[in-house]
Structure formats: C-alpha cells, structure tokens
Design a protein around this motif. Structure first.
Motif, PDB file in Angstrom:
ATOM      1  N   LEU A  75       0.859  -1.172   0.000  1.00  0.00           N
ATOM      2  CA  LEU A  75       0.000   0.000   0.000  1.00  0.00           C
ATOM      3  C   LEU A  75       0.900   1.228   0.000  1.00  0.00           C
ATOM      4  CD1 LEU A  75      -2.757  -1.053   2.579  1.00  0.00           C
ATOM      5  CD2 LEU A  75      -2.723  -1.371   0.104  1.00  0.00           C
ATOM      6  N   LEU A  76       0.691   2.069  -1.005  1.00  0.00           N
ATOM      7  CA  LEU A  76       1.511   3.265  -1.171  1.00  0.00           C
ATOM      8  C   LEU A  76       0.657   4.507  -0.969  1.00  0.00           C
ATOM      9  CD1 LEU A  76       2.319   1.048  -3.595  1.00  0.00           C
ATOM     10  CD2 LEU A  76       4.105   2.734  -3.901  1.00  0.00           C
ATOM     11  N   ASP A  77       1.234   5.528  -0.358  1.00  0.00           N
ATOM     12  CA  ASP A  77       0.578   6.821  -0.258  1.00  0.00           C
ATOM     13  C   ASP A  77       0.499   7.373  -1.682  1.00  0.00           C
ATOM     14  OD1 ASP A  77       0.637   9.873  -0.129  1.00  0.00           O
ATOM     15  OD2 ASP A  77       0.228   9.338   1.956  1.00  0.00           O
ATOM     16  N   ALA A  78      -0.703   7.646  -2.166  1.00  0.00           N
ATOM     17  CA  ALA A  78      -0.896   8.046  -3.558  1.00  0.00           C
ATOM     18  C   ALA A  78      -0.254   9.390  -3.890  1.00  0.00           C
ATOM     19  CB  ALA A  78      -2.386   8.098  -3.892  1.00  0.00           C
ATOM     20  N   LYS A  79      -0.246  10.304  -2.947  1.00  0.00           N
ATOM     21  CA  LYS A  79       0.331  11.628  -3.213  1.00  0.00           C
ATOM     22  C   LYS A  79       1.857  11.567  -3.248  1.00  0.00           C
ATOM     23  CE  LYS A  79      -3.547  14.122  -1.342  1.00  0.00           C
ATOM     24  NZ  LYS A  79      -4.184  14.393  -0.082  1.00  0.00           N
ATOM     25  N   LYS A  80       2.433  10.862  -2.288  1.00  0.00           N
ATOM     26  CA  LYS A  80       3.897  10.806  -2.176  1.00  0.00           C
ATOM     27  C   LYS A  80       4.513   9.666  -2.982  1.00  0.00           C
ATOM     28  CE  LYS A  80       3.755  12.515   2.565  1.00  0.00           C
ATOM     29  NZ  LYS A  80       4.092  12.181   3.953  1.00  0.00           N
ATOM     30  N   LYS A  81       3.703   8.717  -3.410  1.00  0.00           N
ATOM     31  CA  LYS A  81       4.167   7.505  -4.111  1.00  0.00           C
ATOM     32  C   LYS A  81       5.208   6.769  -3.265  1.00  0.00           C
ATOM     33  CE  LYS A  81       2.157   7.940  -8.315  1.00  0.00           C
ATOM     34  NZ  LYS A  81       1.141   8.911  -8.095  1.00  0.00           N
ATOM     35  N   GLU A  82       4.947   6.718  -1.953  1.00  0.00           N
ATOM     36  CA  GLU A  82       5.840   6.045  -1.008  1.00  0.00           C
ATOM     37  C   GLU A  82       5.124   4.880  -0.358  1.00  0.00           C
ATOM     38  OE1 GLU A  82       7.075   8.889   1.900  1.00  0.00           O
ATOM     39  OE2 GLU A  82       8.428   9.919   0.517  1.00  0.00           O
ATOM     40  N   LEU A  83       5.863   3.786  -0.151  1.00  0.00           N
ATOM     41  CA  LEU A  83       5.322   2.620   0.522  1.00  0.00           C
ATOM     42  C   LEU A  83       5.034   2.971   1.976  1.00  0.00           C
ATOM     43  CD1 LEU A  83       4.744  -0.470   0.290  1.00  0.00           C
ATOM     44  CD2 LEU A  83       7.085  -0.834   1.069  1.00  0.00           C
ATOM     45  N   VAL A  84       3.798   2.708   2.423  1.00  0.00           N
ATOM     46  CA  VAL A  84       3.441   2.979   3.813  1.00  0.00           C
ATOM     47  C   VAL A  84       3.123   1.694   4.581  1.00  0.00           C
ATOM     48  CG1 VAL A  84       2.687   5.349   3.412  1.00  0.00           C
ATOM     49  CG2 VAL A  84       1.016   3.474   3.226  1.00  0.00           C
ATOM     50  N   TRP A  85       2.746   0.634   3.849  1.00  0.00           N
ATOM     51  CA  TRP A  85       2.416  -0.641   4.491  1.00  0.00           C
ATOM     52  C   TRP A  85       2.698  -1.771   3.518  1.00  0.00           C
ATOM     53  CZ3 TRP A  85      -0.878  -4.750   3.531  1.00  0.00           C
ATOM     54  CH2 TRP A  85      -1.118  -5.627   4.596  1.00  0.00           C
ATOM     55  N   GLN A  86       3.215  -2.879   4.062  1.00  0.00           N
ATOM     56  CA  GLN A  86       3.439  -4.064   3.235  1.00  0.00           C
ATOM     57  C   GLN A  86       3.020  -5.297   4.021  1.00  0.00           C
ATOM     58  OE1 GLN A  86       7.494  -5.785   2.279  1.00  0.00           O
ATOM     59  NE2 GLN A  86       6.828  -5.209   0.211  1.00  0.00           N
ATOM     60  N   GLY A  87       2.196  -6.112   3.393  1.00  0.00           N
ATOM     61  CA  GLY A  87       1.794  -7.385   3.981  1.00  0.00           C
ATOM     62  C   GLY A  87       2.341  -8.513   3.134  1.00  0.00           C
ATOM     63  N   LYS A  88       2.730  -9.589   3.808  1.00  0.00           N
ATOM     64  CA  LYS A  88       3.321 -10.725   3.102  1.00  0.00           C
ATOM     65  C   LYS A  88       2.678 -12.004   3.622  1.00  0.00           C
ATOM     66  CE  LYS A  88       7.768 -13.153   2.855  1.00  0.00           C
ATOM     67  NZ  LYS A  88       9.160 -13.135   3.339  1.00  0.00           N
ATOM     68  N   ILE A 132      -3.487 -11.935   4.937  1.00  0.00           N
ATOM     69  CA  ILE A 132      -2.555 -10.801   4.852  1.00  0.00           C
ATOM     70  C   ILE A 132      -3.252  -9.523   5.323  1.00  0.00           C
ATOM     71  CG2 ILE A 132      -1.243  -9.305   3.292  1.00  0.00           C
ATOM     72  CD1 ILE A 132      -0.804 -11.869   1.543  1.00  0.00           C
ATOM     73  N   MET A 133      -4.464  -9.318   4.847  1.00  0.00           N
ATOM     74  CA  MET A 133      -5.175  -8.069   5.140  1.00  0.00           C
ATOM     75  C   MET A 133      -5.678  -7.979   6.578  1.00  0.00           C
ATOM     76  SD  MET A 133      -4.700  -6.277   2.483  1.00  0.00           S
ATOM     77  CE  MET A 133      -5.755  -4.876   2.850  1.00  0.00           C
ATOM     78  N   THR A 134      -5.605  -9.078   7.343  1.00  0.00           N
ATOM     79  CA  THR A 134      -5.947  -8.964   8.774  1.00  0.00           C
ATOM     80  C   THR A 134      -4.933  -8.077   9.485  1.00  0.00           C
ATOM     81  OG1 THR A 134      -4.699 -10.940   9.423  1.00  0.00           O
ATOM     82  CG2 THR A 134      -7.046 -11.238   8.913  1.00  0.00           C
ATOM     83  N   GLN A 135      -3.776  -7.908   8.868  1.00  0.00           N
ATOM     84  CA  GLN A 135      -2.716  -7.094   9.458  1.00  0.00           C
ATOM     85  C   GLN A 135      -2.896  -5.599   9.194  1.00  0.00           C
ATOM     86  OE1 GLN A 135       0.278  -8.697  11.029  1.00  0.00           O
ATOM     87  NE2 GLN A 135      -1.325 -10.230  11.118  1.00  0.00           N
ATOM     88  N   TYR A 136      -3.877  -5.237   8.344  1.00  0.00           N
ATOM     89  CA  TYR A 136      -4.090  -3.839   7.983  1.00  0.00           C
ATOM     90  C   TYR A 136      -5.451  -3.380   8.480  1.00  0.00           C
ATOM     91  CZ  TYR A 136      -4.383   0.516   5.553  1.00  0.00           C
ATOM     92  OH  TYR A 136      -4.495   1.846   5.296  1.00  0.00           O
TER      93      TYR A 136
END
Length: 183
Positions: A134-147, A172-176
């Motif tokens: 999941l990336l912040d759309a404005k900054k194009k930076e990764l804010v969360w990663q699930g594996k 995976i999405m239980t972590q978000y």
C-alpha cells in the motif's frame, strides 16, 4: 517468460494446498492510517508481477473485497495505491531411509538381520510468497506491506485456486491497518 508462467502456475497451485499461510506485515509508524479512505490499483507495479493475468485478477478481486469490508472505497483520486508481487522458492528435502531388515548380505556370510538402507526419498515443495503493498498516492511512497507465505501445490480446480488466493489475501489483510485486530 516460461519461468514467469511456472512461477504463476506454482502460485496458483498454492491455492489447492491445505497448509496454512504465515503472514507478516511492516509499516511506516509515522503515517496516520486513519487519513486513508480511498484506494486504486497501481497498475505499474501490478503489471510487473510474474503471475498469469487470470491469477492477478483473482488476487485483485480478493483485495477489492477485503478493502471494501474495511470501509475503503475504490476511487479515481485515491489516498492509497495497491500493488502486488510474488516470489517462489523451491525446497528439496532428502530423507535417507534406514533400518533393520532380514536378507542376504554379500558382505556377511548368509542370511540374517542387520542394518540396511532402503534408498533415498526426495521431497520437493515450492513455497510461494504474495506481497501486498500500500503506497501513499500523493507521495508515491510505501506505507504498508503485507506478506503471506505458504506451500504451493498444483491443482487444476479453479474453485480451489480461488479459495486459496482468497485465504492468502484475507490473512494478509488482517494485518491492515496497523494496530487493529489480527496484528
């Protein structure tokens, strides 16, 4: 391209596996996740995923379902961009079968009991990983990663494939978002 097909095929076959999915997540603790309400898929990242287009669709539908259940709305002007990618690793285990047996031995005279080797047994399994970024759309930076990591197994049963993909994505999405139940 052939390797990409087999990677995808292996990932899809993980769907038929009955083994559990191990999940991990990481996130930027400086980010306020309460500010995110909308999302869109980040095609640039998704197109690079080395799996079939059919499996990409299955994964994206599962992500869409999970995001909707969490109250997120798909938008053309999103707060978050969702991307995916996969990895696989083949594991080979060799087991030496040994024990006592009765039989003729050319090394000892005659018949009798003694130690013996029955031969080697080789077990090959493929472990696959699905990453959801999941990336912040404005900054194009990764804010969360699930594996999600699990054993891949081959199956031609489409329902089992979809069930396994849904299981991977849901776990995976239980972590978000971070700090919520399931973390």
């Amino acid at each position: 391209m052939k390797n990409a097909f087999y990677l995808l095929l292996s990932f899809v076959f993980l769907l038929g596996s009955c083994t559990s999915v191990r999940v991990l997540s990481d996130y930027d603790k400086e980010v306020d996740f309460n500010g995110y309400k909308t999302y869109a898929f980040y095609r640039t990242g998704i197109d690079k995923a080395q799996i079939s287009d059919l499996d990409k669709k299955r994964i994206l539908r599962a992500v869409e379902r999970e995001m909707s259940q969490k109250g997120y709305v798909k938008s053309k002007t999103p707060d978050l961009l969702v991307s995916i990618f996969t990895k696989e690793r083949e594991q080979v285990d060799v087991y030496r079968n040994a024990g006592f047996m009765y039989g003729w031995s050319p090394y000892y005279w005659g018949w009798g009991w003694g130690p013996g080797f029955y031969g080697d047994q080789v077990s090959v399994s493929t472990e696959g990983s699905l990453y959801i970024d999941l990336l912040d759309a404005k900054k194009k930076e990764l804010v969360w990663q699930g594996k999600g990591v699990g054993t891949l197994s081959e199956t031609s049963n489409i329902e089992k494939k979809e069930e396994r993909i849904n299981e991977f994505v849901a776990k995976i999405m239980t972590q978000y978002p971070p700090g919520q139940e399931g973390e």
